[in-house]
Design a protein around this motif. Sequence first.
Motif, PDB file in Angstrom:
ATOM      1  N   HIS A   1       0.828  -1.212   0.000  1.00 44.50           N
ATOM      2  CA  HIS A   1       0.000   0.000   0.000  1.00 44.50           C
ATOM      3  C   HIS A   1       0.860   1.259   0.000  1.00 44.50           C
ATOM      4  CE1 HIS A   1      -3.271   2.751   0.906  1.00 44.50           C
ATOM      5  NE2 HIS A   1      -2.573   3.201   1.953  1.00 44.50           N
ATOM      6  N   LEU A   2       1.903   1.268   0.809  1.00 46.38           N
ATOM      7  CA  LEU A   2       2.726   2.469   0.956  1.00 46.38           C
ATOM      8  C   LEU A   2       3.688   2.664  -0.215  1.00 46.38           C
ATOM      9  CD1 LEU A   2       3.586   2.270   4.774  1.00 46.38           C
ATOM     10  CD2 LEU A   2       1.921   3.774   3.655  1.00 46.38           C
ATOM     11  N   ALA A   3       4.239   1.578  -0.735  1.00 41.58           N
ATOM     12  CA  ALA A   3       5.263   1.694  -1.771  1.00 41.58           C
ATOM     13  C   ALA A   3       4.708   1.702  -3.195  1.00 41.58           C
ATOM     14  CB  ALA A   3       6.269   0.557  -1.631  1.00 41.58           C
ATOM     15  N   GLY A   4       3.489   1.185  -3.390  1.00 38.09           N
ATOM     16  CA  GLY A   4       2.917   1.151  -4.726  1.00 38.09           C
ATOM     17  C   GLY A   4       3.691   0.233  -5.658  1.00 38.09           C
ATOM     18  N   LEU A   5       3.713   0.569  -6.953  1.00 38.22           N
ATOM     19  CA  LEU A   5       4.393  -0.275  -7.931  1.00 38.22           C
ATOM     20  C   LEU A   5       5.897  -0.059  -7.952  1.00 38.22           C
ATOM     21  CD1 LEU A   5       1.916  -0.274 -10.960  1.00 38.22           C
ATOM     22  CD2 LEU A   5       2.290  -2.065  -9.264  1.00 38.22           C
ATOM     23  N   ASP A   6       6.383   0.859  -7.098  1.00 36.35           N
ATOM     24  CA  ASP A   6       7.825   1.057  -6.985  1.00 36.35           C
ATOM     25  C   ASP A   6       8.446   0.170  -5.912  1.00 36.35           C
ATOM     26  OD1 ASP A   6       7.914   3.015  -8.970  1.00 36.35           O
ATOM     27  OD2 ASP A   6       7.337   4.588  -7.548  1.00 36.35           O
ATOM     28  N   VAL A   7       7.643  -0.715  -5.334  1.00 40.30           N
ATOM     29  CA  VAL A   7       8.133  -1.556  -4.251  1.00 40.30           C
ATOM     30  C   VAL A   7       9.229  -2.490  -4.768  1.00 40.30           C
ATOM     31  CG1 VAL A   7       6.428  -3.395  -4.606  1.00 40.30           C
ATOM     32  CG2 VAL A   7       7.402  -3.041  -2.332  1.00 40.30           C
ATOM     33  N   SER A   8      10.230  -2.702  -3.937  1.00 38.94           N
ATOM     34  CA  SER A   8      11.332  -3.589  -4.314  1.00 38.94           C
ATOM     35  C   SER A   8      11.235  -4.906  -3.545  1.00 38.94           C
ATOM     36  CB  SER A   8      12.677  -2.924  -4.000  1.00 38.94           C
ATOM     37  OG  SER A   8      12.854  -2.815  -2.594  1.00 38.94           O
ATOM     38  N   GLY A   9      12.001  -5.881  -3.998  1.00 39.08           N
ATOM     39  CA  GLY A   9      12.041  -7.161  -3.299  1.00 39.08           C
ATOM     40  C   GLY A   9      12.532  -7.023  -1.876  1.00 39.08           C
ATOM     41  N   TRP A  10      13.473  -6.099  -1.645  1.00 34.96           N
ATOM     42  CA  TRP A  10      13.989  -5.876  -0.295  1.00 34.96           C
ATOM     43  C   TRP A  10      12.906  -5.329   0.623  1.00 34.96           C
ATOM     44  CZ3 TRP A  10      18.205  -8.197   1.011  1.00 34.96           C
ATOM     45  CH2 TRP A  10      19.204  -8.429   0.073  1.00 34.96           C
ATOM     46  N   GLN A  11      12.039  -4.465   0.094  1.00 31.36           N
ATOM     47  CA  GLN A  11      10.958  -3.921   0.924  1.00 31.36           C
ATOM     48  C   GLN A  11       9.923  -4.985   1.268  1.00 31.36           C
ATOM     49  OE1 GLN A  11      10.223  -0.707  -1.979  1.00 31.36           O
ATOM     50  NE2 GLN A  11      10.336   0.737  -0.276  1.00 31.36           N
ATOM     51  N   LEU A  12       9.704  -5.931   0.363  1.00 33.63           N
ATOM     52  CA  LEU A  12       8.739  -7.008   0.608  1.00 33.63           C
ATOM     53  C   LEU A  12       9.285  -8.070   1.557  1.00 33.63           C
ATOM     54  CD1 LEU A  12       7.529  -7.522  -3.077  1.00 33.63           C
ATOM     55  CD2 LEU A  12       6.227  -6.443  -1.232  1.00 33.63           C
ATOM     56  N   ALA A  13      10.611  -8.108   1.711  1.00 36.13           N
ATOM     57  CA  ALA A  13      11.252  -9.190   2.459  1.00 36.13           C
ATOM     58  C   ALA A  13      10.786  -9.328   3.910  1.00 36.13           C
ATOM     59  CB  ALA A  13      12.771  -9.030   2.400  1.00 36.13           C
ATOM     60  N   PRO A  14      10.662  -8.232   4.712  1.00 33.27           N
ATOM     61  CA  PRO A  14      10.267  -8.423   6.124  1.00 33.27           C
ATOM     62  C   PRO A  14       8.912  -9.102   6.282  1.00 33.27           C
ATOM     63  CG  PRO A  14      11.187  -6.236   5.794  1.00 33.27           C
ATOM     64  CD  PRO A  14      11.022  -6.831   4.438  1.00 33.27           C
ATOM     65  N   GLY A  15       7.915  -8.657   5.515  1.00 32.50           N
ATOM     66  CA  GLY A  15       6.597  -9.287   5.612  1.00 32.50           C
ATOM     67  C   GLY A  15       6.627 -10.735   5.180  1.00 32.50           C
ATOM     68  N   LEU A  16       7.331 -11.018   4.087  1.00 34.53           N
ATOM     69  CA  LEU A  16       7.415 -12.387   3.592  1.00 34.53           C
ATOM     70  C   LEU A  16       8.135 -13.293   4.583  1.00 34.53           C
ATOM     71  CD1 LEU A  16       8.304 -11.721  -0.160  1.00 34.53           C
ATOM     72  CD2 LEU A  16       6.174 -12.678   0.723  1.00 34.53           C
ATOM     73  N   ALA A  17       9.192 -12.775   5.213  1.00 33.33           N
ATOM     74  CA  ALA A  17       9.930 -13.577   6.189  1.00 33.33           C
ATOM     75  C   ALA A  17       9.044 -13.941   7.371  1.00 33.33           C
ATOM     76  CB  ALA A  17      11.165 -12.818   6.661  1.00 33.33           C
ATOM     77  N   LEU A  18       8.252 -12.976   7.846  1.00 33.92           N
ATOM     78  CA  LEU A  18       7.324 -13.266   8.950  1.00 33.92           C
ATOM     79  C   LEU A  18       6.283 -14.303   8.545  1.00 33.92           C
ATOM     80  CD1 LEU A  18       6.476  -9.892  10.768  1.00 33.92           C
ATOM     81  CD2 LEU A  18       7.490 -11.953  11.760  1.00 33.92           C
ATOM     82  N   VAL A  19       5.769 -14.174   7.320  1.00 32.87           N
ATOM     83  CA  VAL A  19       4.813 -15.169   6.818  1.00 32.87           C
ATOM     84  C   VAL A  19       5.454 -16.555   6.843  1.00 32.87           C
ATOM     85  CG1 VAL A  19       3.588 -15.980   4.762  1.00 32.87           C
ATOM     86  CG2 VAL A  19       3.459 -13.580   5.403  1.00 32.87           C
ATOM     87  N   GLY A  20       6.710 -16.634   6.409  1.00 30.09           N
ATOM     88  CA  GLY A  20       7.403 -17.923   6.386  1.00 30.09           C
ATOM     89  C   GLY A  20       7.622 -18.506   7.764  1.00 30.09           C
ATOM     90  N   VAL A  21       8.048 -17.675   8.712  1.00 37.14           N
ATOM     91  CA  VAL A  21       8.262 -18.150  10.087  1.00 37.14           C
ATOM     92  C   VAL A  21       6.954 -18.696  10.654  1.00 37.14           C
ATOM     93  CG1 VAL A  21       8.812 -17.458  12.451  1.00 37.14           C
ATOM     94  CG2 VAL A  21      10.225 -16.638  10.562  1.00 37.14           C
ATOM     95  N   GLY A  22       5.878 -17.940  10.473  1.00 34.21           N
ATOM     96  CA  GLY A  22       4.571 -18.397  10.960  1.00 34.21           C
ATOM     97  C   GLY A  22       4.132 -19.685  10.298  1.00 34.21           C
ATOM     98  N   MET A  23       4.412 -19.817   9.005  1.00 37.27           N
ATOM     99  CA  MET A  23       4.053 -21.026   8.274  1.00 37.27           C
ATOM    100  C   MET A  23       4.783 -22.231   8.851  1.00 37.27           C
ATOM    101  SD  MET A  23       4.524 -21.679   4.172  1.00 37.27           S
ATOM    102  CE  MET A  23       3.913 -20.029   3.850  1.00 37.27           C
ATOM    103  N   GLY A  24       6.098 -22.075   9.107  1.00 34.04           N
ATOM    104  CA  GLY A  24       6.868 -23.183   9.666  1.00 34.04           C
ATOM    105  C   GLY A  24       6.386 -23.580  11.051  1.00 34.04           C
ATOM    106  N   LEU A  25       6.069 -22.576  11.891  1.00 34.74           N
ATOM    107  CA  LEU A  25       5.579 -22.856  13.242  1.00 34.74           C
ATOM    108  C   LEU A  25       4.226 -23.550  13.212  1.00 34.74           C
ATOM    109  CD1 LEU A  25       6.478 -19.484  15.051  1.00 34.74           C
ATOM    110  CD2 LEU A  25       7.639 -21.682  15.301  1.00 34.74           C
ATOM    111  N   THR A  26       3.392 -23.208  12.233  1.00 28.97           N
ATOM    112  CA  THR A  26       2.053 -23.797  12.149  1.00 28.97           C
ATOM    113  C   THR A  26       2.090 -25.215  11.605  1.00 28.97           C
ATOM    114  OG1 THR A  26       1.101 -21.595  11.762  1.00 28.97           O
ATOM    115  CG2 THR A  26      -0.269 -23.487  11.202  1.00 28.97           C
ATOM    116  N   MET A  27       2.863 -25.418  10.554  1.00 29.45           N
ATOM    117  CA  MET A  27       2.857 -26.719   9.888  1.00 29.45           C
ATOM    118  C   MET A  27       3.556 -27.801  10.702  1.00 29.45           C
ATOM    119  SD  MET A  27       3.453 -25.784   5.863  1.00 29.45           S
ATOM    120  CE  MET A  27       3.361 -27.511   5.404  1.00 29.45           C
TER     121      MET A  27
END
Length: 481
Positions: free
Chosen positions: A367-393
């Motif tokens: 929402h904040l970065a729009g279409l200028d978002v980079s992979g580095w900016q997406l990394a923190p959210g994706l990493a948290l999603v992954g940690v939660g996924m591992g803990l759940t599964m």
Amino acid sequence: MTVTASAAATQAQPYRWRWAALFVILAAEVMDLLDALVTTIAAPTIQRELGGSGSLVQWLSAGYTLAMAVGLITGGRLGDLYGRKRMFVIGALGFTAASLLCGVAASPEMLIGSRVLQGLFGAVMIPQGLGLIKEMFPPQELGKAFGMFGPVMTISSVGGPVLAGWLVDADFFGTGWRMIFLINLPIGLAAALAAMRFLPEHRLSGATKLDLVGVALVSVAAFLMIFPLIQGRELGWPAWTFVSMAASVAVFAVFGRYESRRARSGRDPLVTPGLFRKRAFTGGLVAGLAFFSGMMGLGLVFGLYTQLGLGFTPLQAGLTGLPQAIGGVLGFGLAMAGLQEKLGRGLLQIGTVVMAAGAAVLALTIHLAGLDVSGWQLAPGLALVGVGMGLTMAPFFDIVLAGVEPHESGSASGTLTAVQQLGGALGSAVLGTLFFNLLANEWSFGSSMQVTVWVEVGLLGLTFALSYLLPRRARPEQPGH
């Protein structure tokens, strides 16, 4: 029920042969895991070069997982009837042949049909390996043998999307996206040849016949639900799509009644009806359906968003998802380090909360970065999603199966695994359709992705709520847990 090759005789094989057989089985698992993941990255390129509508992208994933879901219910039984080694070899060769058909597909319809064949042969191959491990290894070595699956699954989940992106971009011999399927040919042939040499013969002499009517009913019910969800958007949601979904519910009900009658008559049912009278197991199935639908659907949509919306190459898209995969490794590692035994159901609940928080961070970043978002900016959210996924599964399957009686464990495990695959097909259908529908209504890629992410947060909330139906521990220490 007796075994033609006893477990004791099978375990008496030379030590090196047992481990050679294990690596054959692991190679089959790698093929299955990679093929479940690679099309989430390659789909936009496939659609651009092969043609087809947006539904092609969804069917590439849903066709494979739906066929796998239906096939897994009977795949293990085929090994009991005709021999695990024989069915493993047939499954590996069939999977390899289907991969070749995918690689030479000349039309979207041929590719989707070949993906369905891959899923069906995968469902024949995978259960045989798991059953053989239990027969090949003595109890004191079983933990070490099954422990090999964690690293293999982790490496496959990390490397699958990156490998797919690299193969598509590298365009080896001018094959482009086709190489993601053709790479299975040497692996599959090697696995089949090695299986002929190293896998032991194993068959149950008292195995019952297949419940073909049950297979037909559950296949029809699943197809009647998934097909209109994927095709309905492009066709303008005609009345038959809603009739089909309603008919799916009716056919599932007929399937339940048929299985109950079959069990009462003394014949072996496809799914043990008594399982559905257990609140914990039924709650676990619905929770699993919600969790895996969201997880697989979000993966598909994210691959489309990064390539079609942000203009990333397939390799860039694969690398962008790497923080989520690494987070999954970390979450799984934390669970295996003692949190699973200590927290039980609580770990699953913590995992869904962490995963939902990561998804919220991801939506806010977009929402904040729009279409200028980079992979580095997406990394923190994706990493948290992954940690939660591992803990759940990590604790999920043990927790859901905790209240199941020993004689029901085979049917329960097969049903739960099938629901996992069915969730993947349903998620690809529902979240993919939502994403394409928003784009068709002139929503931006960023806004469409955000809505999809918030739907995933809702599914995680449902998973969290349903988790209270599950036992507190994977192996309850006392009544009432």
